[in-house]
Design a protein around this motif. Structure first.
Motif, PDB file in Angstrom:
ATOM      1  N   LEU A 163       0.828  -1.199   0.000  1.00  0.00           N
ATOM      2  CA  LEU A 163       0.000   0.000   0.000  1.00  0.00           C
ATOM      3  C   LEU A 163       0.869   1.258   0.000  1.00  0.00           C
ATOM      4  O   LEU A 163       0.592   2.206  -0.725  1.00  0.00           O
ATOM      5  CB  LEU A 163      -0.954   0.003   1.192  1.00  0.00           C
ATOM      6  N   GLU A 164       1.927   1.255   0.788  1.00  0.00           N
ATOM      7  CA  GLU A 164       2.825   2.408   0.838  1.00  0.00           C
ATOM      8  C   GLU A 164       3.429   2.684  -0.542  1.00  0.00           C
ATOM      9  O   GLU A 164       3.451   3.837  -0.994  1.00  0.00           O
ATOM     10  CB  GLU A 164       3.934   2.157   1.859  1.00  0.00           C
ATOM     11  N   GLU A 186     -12.159   4.044   0.751  1.00  0.00           N
ATOM     12  CA  GLU A 186     -13.168   3.053   0.367  1.00  0.00           C
ATOM     13  C   GLU A 186     -12.812   2.315  -0.918  1.00  0.00           C
ATOM     14  O   GLU A 186     -13.459   1.337  -1.276  1.00  0.00           O
ATOM     15  CB  GLU A 186     -14.557   3.696   0.259  1.00  0.00           C
ATOM     16  N   TYR A 187     -11.757   2.749  -1.605  1.00  0.00           N
ATOM     17  CA  TYR A 187     -11.297   2.082  -2.823  1.00  0.00           C
ATOM     18  C   TYR A 187      -9.986   1.332  -2.607  1.00  0.00           C
ATOM     19  O   TYR A 187      -9.289   0.986  -3.554  1.00  0.00           O
ATOM     20  CB  TYR A 187     -11.147   3.079  -3.965  1.00  0.00           C
ATOM     21  N   ILE A 188      -9.630   1.097  -1.340  1.00  0.00           N
ATOM     22  CA  ILE A 188      -8.474   0.258  -1.009  1.00  0.00           C
ATOM     23  C   ILE A 188      -9.042  -1.076  -0.551  1.00  0.00           C
ATOM     24  O   ILE A 188      -9.689  -1.173   0.486  1.00  0.00           O
ATOM     25  CB  ILE A 188      -7.604   0.881   0.097  1.00  0.00           C
ATOM     26  N   PHE A 189      -8.817  -2.097  -1.351  1.00  0.00           N
ATOM     27  CA  PHE A 189      -9.345  -3.433  -1.088  1.00  0.00           C
ATOM     28  C   PHE A 189      -8.172  -4.327  -0.707  1.00  0.00           C
ATOM     29  O   PHE A 189      -7.352  -4.681  -1.549  1.00  0.00           O
ATOM     30  CB  PHE A 189     -10.084  -3.959  -2.323  1.00  0.00           C
ATOM     31  N   MET A 190      -8.082  -4.659   0.590  1.00  0.00           N
ATOM     32  CA  MET A 190      -6.925  -5.384   1.105  1.00  0.00           C
ATOM     33  C   MET A 190      -7.382  -6.639   1.840  1.00  0.00           C
ATOM     34  O   MET A 190      -8.201  -6.565   2.760  1.00  0.00           O
ATOM     35  CB  MET A 190      -6.137  -4.483   2.063  1.00  0.00           C
ATOM     36  N   GLU A 191      -6.837  -7.780   1.423  1.00  0.00           N
ATOM     37  CA  GLU A 191      -7.133  -9.035   2.114  1.00  0.00           C
ATOM     38  C   GLU A 191      -6.456  -9.007   3.478  1.00  0.00           C
ATOM     39  O   GLU A 191      -5.317  -8.562   3.607  1.00  0.00           O
ATOM     40  CB  GLU A 191      -6.635 -10.237   1.311  1.00  0.00           C
ATOM     41  N   ALA A 241     -10.222 -16.360  -8.239  1.00  0.00           N
ATOM     42  CA  ALA A 241     -10.765 -15.078  -7.799  1.00  0.00           C
ATOM     43  C   ALA A 241     -11.860 -15.238  -6.756  1.00  0.00           C
ATOM     44  O   ALA A 241     -12.041 -14.370  -5.905  1.00  0.00           O
ATOM     45  CB  ALA A 241     -11.289 -14.286  -8.991  1.00  0.00           C
ATOM     46  N   ASP A 242     -12.584 -16.361  -6.795  1.00  0.00           N
ATOM     47  CA  ASP A 242     -13.681 -16.530  -5.840  1.00  0.00           C
ATOM     48  C   ASP A 242     -13.201 -16.791  -4.416  1.00  0.00           C
ATOM     49  O   ASP A 242     -13.984 -16.776  -3.478  1.00  0.00           O
ATOM     50  CB  ASP A 242     -14.654 -17.626  -6.299  1.00  0.00           C
ATOM     51  N   ASN A 243     -11.900 -16.997  -4.240  1.00  0.00           N
ATOM     52  CA  ASN A 243     -11.300 -17.204  -2.928  1.00  0.00           C
ATOM     53  C   ASN A 243     -10.768 -15.886  -2.348  1.00  0.00           C
ATOM     54  O   ASN A 243     -10.097 -15.896  -1.336  1.00  0.00           O
ATOM     55  CB  ASN A 243     -10.167 -18.233  -3.022  1.00  0.00           C
ATOM     56  N   ARG A 244     -11.047 -14.776  -3.010  1.00  0.00           N
ATOM     57  CA  ARG A 244     -10.509 -13.485  -2.585  1.00  0.00           C
ATOM     58  C   ARG A 244     -11.656 -12.486  -2.386  1.00  0.00           C
ATOM     59  O   ARG A 244     -12.042 -11.779  -3.310  1.00  0.00           O
ATOM     60  CB  ARG A 244      -9.509 -12.976  -3.620  1.00  0.00           C
ATOM     61  N   PRO A 245     -12.214 -12.410  -1.174  1.00  0.00           N
ATOM     62  CA  PRO A 245     -13.393 -11.568  -0.939  1.00  0.00           C
ATOM     63  C   PRO A 245     -13.176 -10.084  -1.229  1.00  0.00           C
ATOM     64  O   PRO A 245     -14.085  -9.412  -1.729  1.00  0.00           O
ATOM     65  CB  PRO A 245     -13.740 -11.803   0.529  1.00  0.00           C
ATOM     66  N   GLN A 246     -12.004  -9.558  -0.937  1.00  0.00           N
ATOM     67  CA  GLN A 246     -11.772  -8.140  -1.208  1.00  0.00           C
ATOM     68  C   GLN A 246     -11.667  -7.869  -2.710  1.00  0.00           C
ATOM     69  O   GLN A 246     -12.079  -6.816  -3.184  1.00  0.00           O
ATOM     70  CB  GLN A 246     -10.528  -7.637  -0.466  1.00  0.00           C
ATOM     71  N   PHE A 247     -11.142  -8.819  -3.455  1.00  0.00           N
ATOM     72  CA  PHE A 247     -11.111  -8.683  -4.914  1.00  0.00           C
ATOM     73  C   PHE A 247     -12.539  -8.653  -5.452  1.00  0.00           C
ATOM     74  O   PHE A 247     -12.887  -7.836  -6.295  1.00  0.00           O
ATOM     75  CB  PHE A 247     -10.315  -9.832  -5.542  1.00  0.00           C
ATOM     76  N   GLN A 248     -13.365  -9.555  -4.923  1.00  0.00           N
ATOM     77  CA  GLN A 248     -14.765  -9.591  -5.330  1.00  0.00           C
ATOM     78  C   GLN A 248     -15.469  -8.276  -4.978  1.00  0.00           C
ATOM     79  O   GLN A 248     -16.294  -7.781  -5.749  1.00  0.00           O
ATOM     80  CB  GLN A 248     -15.485 -10.779  -4.682  1.00  0.00           C
ATOM     81  N   ALA A 249     -15.131  -7.708  -3.827  1.00  0.00           N
ATOM     82  CA  ALA A 249     -15.719  -6.430  -3.419  1.00  0.00           C
ATOM     83  C   ALA A 249     -15.299  -5.315  -4.377  1.00  0.00           C
ATOM     84  O   ALA A 249     -16.106  -4.450  -4.733  1.00  0.00           O
ATOM     85  CB  ALA A 249     -15.316  -6.089  -1.988  1.00  0.00           C
ATOM     86  N   MET A 250     -14.043  -5.328  -4.811  1.00  0.00           N
ATOM     87  CA  MET A 250     -13.577  -4.320  -5.762  1.00  0.00           C
ATOM     88  C   MET A 250     -14.319  -4.448  -7.089  1.00  0.00           C
ATOM     89  O   MET A 250     -14.762  -3.452  -7.666  1.00  0.00           O
ATOM     90  CB  MET A 250     -12.069  -4.430  -6.001  1.00  0.00           C
ATOM     91  N   ILE A 251     -14.490  -5.674  -7.576  1.00  0.00           N
ATOM     92  CA  ILE A 251     -15.213  -5.899  -8.830  1.00  0.00           C
ATOM     93  C   ILE A 251     -16.659  -5.434  -8.693  1.00  0.00           C
ATOM     94  O   ILE A 251     -17.199  -4.767  -9.583  1.00  0.00           O
ATOM     95  CB  ILE A 251     -15.144  -7.387  -9.240  1.00  0.00           C
ATOM     96  N   ALA A 252     -17.291  -5.746  -7.579  1.00  0.00           N
ATOM     97  CA  ALA A 252     -18.682  -5.334  -7.355  1.00  0.00           C
ATOM     98  C   ALA A 252     -18.789  -3.807  -7.318  1.00  0.00           C
ATOM     99  O   ALA A 252     -19.716  -3.229  -7.895  1.00  0.00           O
ATOM    100  CB  ALA A 252     -19.216  -5.936  -6.056  1.00  0.00           C
TER     101      ALA A 252
END
Length: 83
Positions: free
Chosen positions: A27-28, A44-49, A58-69
């Motif tokens: 992130l830094e 709100e646009y930083i999606f971090m597992e 991809a379905d194993n990565r909830p924050q990735f899914q949140a970014m796509i949504a």
């Protein structure tokens, strides 16, 4: 002067043993790059597992899914930049 653009970022590590690539260090680096290129990344646009995740599915990565949504919700405007 370059116009300020809005970006989003997705951050993960594969395993907890990759601390040299910790989410915080990723992130830094991303925020430094963004600042140098007139990009803002709202919180709100930083999606971090929160824990290590494989990138294989991809379905194993909830924050990735949140970014796509979120991107789909913002389809008319969308993200201007993604990392």
């Amino acid at each position: 002067m370059n116009e300020l653009r809005t970006g989003a970022t997705y951050i993960r590590v594969s395993t907890d043993g990759q601390m040299d690539l910790s989410p915080e260090s990723q992130l830094e680096s991303i925020q430094q790059y963004a600042a140098e290129h007139n990009i803002i990344i709202p919180k709100e646009y930083i999606f971090m597992e929160s824990e290590g995740r494989s990138g294989k599915k991809a379905d194993n990565r909830p924050q990735f899914q949140a970014m796509i949504a979120t991107a789909k919700e913002l389809a008319k405007k969308g993200f201007e930049v993604t990392f």
